[in-house]
Design a protein around this motif. Structure first.
Motif, PDB file in Angstrom:
ATOM      1  N   VAL A   1       0.864  -1.188   0.000  1.00 26.35           N
ATOM      2  CA  VAL A   1       0.000   0.000   0.000  1.00 26.35           C
ATOM      3  C   VAL A   1       0.894   1.229   0.000  1.00 26.35           C
ATOM      4  O   VAL A   1       1.264   1.735  -1.061  1.00 26.35           O
ATOM      5  CB  VAL A   1      -0.973   0.006   1.200  1.00 26.35           C
ATOM      6  CG1 VAL A   1      -1.924   1.201   1.110  1.00 26.35           C
ATOM      7  CG2 VAL A   1      -1.771  -1.300   1.256  1.00 26.35           C
ATOM      8  N   PHE A   2       1.297   1.700   1.181  1.00 26.36           N
ATOM      9  CA  PHE A   2       2.104   2.915   1.264  1.00 26.36           C
ATOM     10  C   PHE A   2       3.538   2.690   0.805  1.00 26.36           C
ATOM     11  O   PHE A   2       4.271   3.647   0.557  1.00 26.36           O
ATOM     12  CB  PHE A   2       2.099   3.443   2.702  1.00 26.36           C
ATOM     13  CG  PHE A   2       0.735   3.855   3.183  1.00 26.36           C
ATOM     14  CD1 PHE A   2       0.192   5.078   2.826  1.00 26.36           C
ATOM     15  CD2 PHE A   2      -0.018   3.000   3.976  1.00 26.36           C
ATOM     16  CE1 PHE A   2      -1.069   5.454   3.256  1.00 26.36           C
ATOM     17  CE2 PHE A   2      -1.278   3.361   4.412  1.00 26.36           C
ATOM     18  CZ  PHE A   2      -1.816   4.585   4.048  1.00 26.36           C
ATOM     19  N   ASP A   3       3.938   1.457   0.669  1.00 24.54           N
ATOM     20  CA  ASP A   3       5.290   1.150   0.203  1.00 24.54           C
ATOM     21  C   ASP A   3       5.373   0.993  -1.299  1.00 24.54           C
ATOM     22  O   ASP A   3       6.419   1.199  -1.900  1.00 24.54           O
ATOM     23  CB  ASP A   3       5.804  -0.124   0.871  1.00 24.54           C
ATOM     24  CG  ASP A   3       4.862  -1.316   0.669  1.00 24.54           C
ATOM     25  OD1 ASP A   3       3.642  -1.103   0.662  1.00 24.54           O
ATOM     26  OD2 ASP A   3       5.345  -2.453   0.528  1.00 24.54           O
ATOM     27  N   LEU A   4       4.244   0.600  -1.934  1.00 23.41           N
ATOM     28  CA  LEU A   4       4.292   0.252  -3.351  1.00 23.41           C
ATOM     29  C   LEU A   4       3.162   0.855  -4.169  1.00 23.41           C
ATOM     30  O   LEU A   4       3.310   1.063  -5.376  1.00 23.41           O
ATOM     31  CB  LEU A   4       4.270  -1.276  -3.493  1.00 23.41           C
ATOM     32  CG  LEU A   4       4.590  -1.867  -4.849  1.00 23.41           C
ATOM     33  CD1 LEU A   4       6.023  -1.524  -5.261  1.00 23.41           C
ATOM     34  CD2 LEU A   4       4.400  -3.379  -4.834  1.00 23.41           C
ATOM     35  N   GLY A   5       2.040   1.120  -3.533  1.00 22.56           N
ATOM     36  CA  GLY A   5       0.910   1.702  -4.254  1.00 22.56           C
ATOM     37  C   GLY A   5       0.125   0.717  -5.083  1.00 22.56           C
ATOM     38  O   GLY A   5      -0.600   1.109  -5.999  1.00 22.56           O
ATOM     39  N   ALA A   6       0.220  -0.573  -4.770  1.00 19.92           N
ATOM     40  CA  ALA A   6      -0.541  -1.576  -5.520  1.00 19.92           C
ATOM     41  C   ALA A   6      -2.008  -1.610  -5.101  1.00 19.92           C
ATOM     42  O   ALA A   6      -2.844  -2.150  -5.832  1.00 19.92           O
ATOM     43  CB  ALA A   6       0.084  -2.955  -5.327  1.00 19.92           C
TER      44      ALA A   6
ATOM     45  N   ASN B   1       3.616   5.538  -7.095  1.00 17.23           N
ATOM     46  CA  ASN B   1       2.563   6.065  -7.977  1.00 17.23           C
ATOM     47  C   ASN B   1       2.872   7.485  -8.460  1.00 17.23           C
ATOM     48  O   ASN B   1       2.005   8.358  -8.520  1.00 17.23           O
ATOM     49  CB  ASN B   1       1.200   6.027  -7.282  1.00 17.23           C
ATOM     50  CG  ASN B   1       0.655   4.611  -7.164  1.00 17.23           C
ATOM     51  OD1 ASN B   1       1.294   3.654  -7.582  1.00 17.23           O
ATOM     52  ND2 ASN B   1      -0.525   4.472  -6.581  1.00 17.23           N
ATOM     53  N   GLY B   2       4.157   7.709  -8.777  1.00 16.79           N
ATOM     54  CA  GLY B   2       4.548   8.960  -9.418  1.00 16.79           C
ATOM     55  C   GLY B   2       4.994  10.074  -8.509  1.00 16.79           C
ATOM     56  O   GLY B   2       5.430  11.124  -9.001  1.00 16.79           O
ATOM     57  N   SER B   3       4.923   9.902  -7.183  1.00 20.12           N
ATOM     58  CA  SER B   3       5.355  10.995  -6.296  1.00 20.12           C
ATOM     59  C   SER B   3       6.004  10.429  -5.049  1.00 20.12           C
ATOM     60  O   SER B   3       5.668   9.338  -4.590  1.00 20.12           O
ATOM     61  CB  SER B   3       4.167  11.872  -5.893  1.00 20.12           C
ATOM     62  OG  SER B   3       3.226  11.136  -5.126  1.00 20.12           O
TER      63      SER B   3
END
Length: 376
Positions: free
Chosen positions: A56-61, A95-97
């Motif tokens: 989640v906060f580590d990868l944005g999957a 996720n881009g940022s």
């Protein structure tokens, strides 16, 4: 032990009864007058079993959705878990940022941090311990050279995080750097994890991070802080990275220090391309964990098994077996018996332990969690 047929679901509307957390400012959980923080050993014992909110906060999957994450937390809490680990990538883009600038200074106005803080607050209000870390940080780990350029990045990162959450109580735990590799060494790469450089770099960044947190004062002087081993945090590296108390931050004088290790051993069984035929058996798993626990007792530093699990890419049916459930249960119950805590890896993918059963509603997958938490 017979396989338990226990599953659980949580409907998101129930969460409205449990939380009114604002994403504007972090909730203050200060130490009351006359109350002292528990030592790291007391915290690790109280943590017992927990879960990673992985990818989640580590990868944005998965979505940065507070209500979705809160429903998962409630499901795990009702199963008996006492803590969550929130893998969080700060310096690399997700996720881009990214959450920091080039010098490691944190932008706390970032919307991802707003949701992160909501999740932290929600868990702590329910008296769950929360481990907040610096997770992938691949560029930092690959290029670290011991210079002030890189040291300042980590120093700035942890000074900012520690200052932002300084008023939080002992339920919030900081973890310096997840799974050091790259310049910190890993087997089969050009940097051996037992080389002088790899060991020195690993000890140096852990000491630097702890010092940065402690320097902010207040509750951070007694907050439990977790340090790691190299070679992707492998538990067997504890003997080389921290052979004596002299290699620890503070030289053994910090009662609020814990060591986090990971185990996906053997990878031929635990890895996403592993096979059940490589299952090592209960004795192999438990004996290696007991050796780590004994070393921790020698160091007088508590141990957290911060990641473990069995993954399968494209062959999930192999995970729906008593053999796999036995592996999970062995890790959890051995950790408890040895005075350690454990934090199972759940990425909702290869290593998934929950699956969606409607909008913001989840249930346990393959009954792994109920099985591993059940006592004899």
């Amino acid at each position: 032990m017979n396989r338990q047929k226990k599953t659980g679901t949580i409907v998101v509307i129930l969460l409205l009864l449990f939380t009114s957390v604002s994403c504007k400012q972090p909730v203050s959980y200060g130490e009351t007058e006359g109350e002292s923080f528990p030592t790291a050993n007391e915290v690790v014992l109280a943590m017992e079993s927990g879960v990673n909110l992985g990818n989640v906060f580590d990868l944005g999957a998965h979505a940065f959705d507070f209500y979705e994450l809160a429903s998962i937390i409630v499901l795990y809490e009702r199963a008996g878990m006492k803590h969550i680990r929130i893998p969080t990538t700060w310096m690399d883009a997700v996720n881009g940022s990214s959450l920091t600038d080039a010098e490691g200074n944190v932008d706390f106005s970032h919307p991802r941090i707003q949701v992160l803080t909501q999740v932290i607050d929600f868990a702590i209000e329910r008296e769950l311990y929360v481990v907040l870390n610096a997770h992938h940080e691949r560029s930092f780990k690959a290029n670290y050279d011991g210079s002030e350029t890189y040291n300042n990045k980590l120093r700035n990162l942890w000074t900012d995080i520690a200052e932002h959450y300084k008023e939080y109580n002992h339920y919030l735990i900081f973890e310096i750097l997840n799974e050091p590799e790259g310049a910190f060494g890993h087997w089969g790469t050009e940097v051996s994890p037992i080389s002088e450089q790899a060991l020195r770099f690993t000890r140096d960044v852990m000491r630097l991070g702890v010092d940065a947190i402690r320097s902010t004062g207040g509750n951070n002087e007694k907050r439990t802080v977790m340090i790691a081993t190299n070679a992707y945090g492998n538990h067997n590296m504890i003997f080389d990275v921290y052979p004596t108390v002299d290699e620890l931050p503070g030289g053994g004088a910090d009662d609020y220090l814990a060591i986090q290790v990971h185990s996906y051993d053997p990878w031929e069984f635990c890895g996403e391309n592993g096979e059940n035929t490589a299952y090592p058996g209960v004795a192999f798993t438990s004996s290696s964990m007991r050796a780590v626990a004994e070393h921790g007792r020698m160091l007088q530093v508590p141990i957290n098994y911060g990641e473990f699990g069995v993954g399968r890419d494209g062959n999930q049916s192999e995970r729906d077996t008593d053999l796999v459930r036995e592996y999970y249960r062995t890790v959890v119950q051995t950790a408890l018996a040895e005075g350690m805590s454990s934090t199972v890896w759940d990425d909702r993918g290869w290593f998934g332990l929950v699956e969606q059963d409607g909008t913001n509603t989840f249930r346990f997958k393959f009954d792994i969690v109920p099985y591993m938490l059940a006592e004899d």
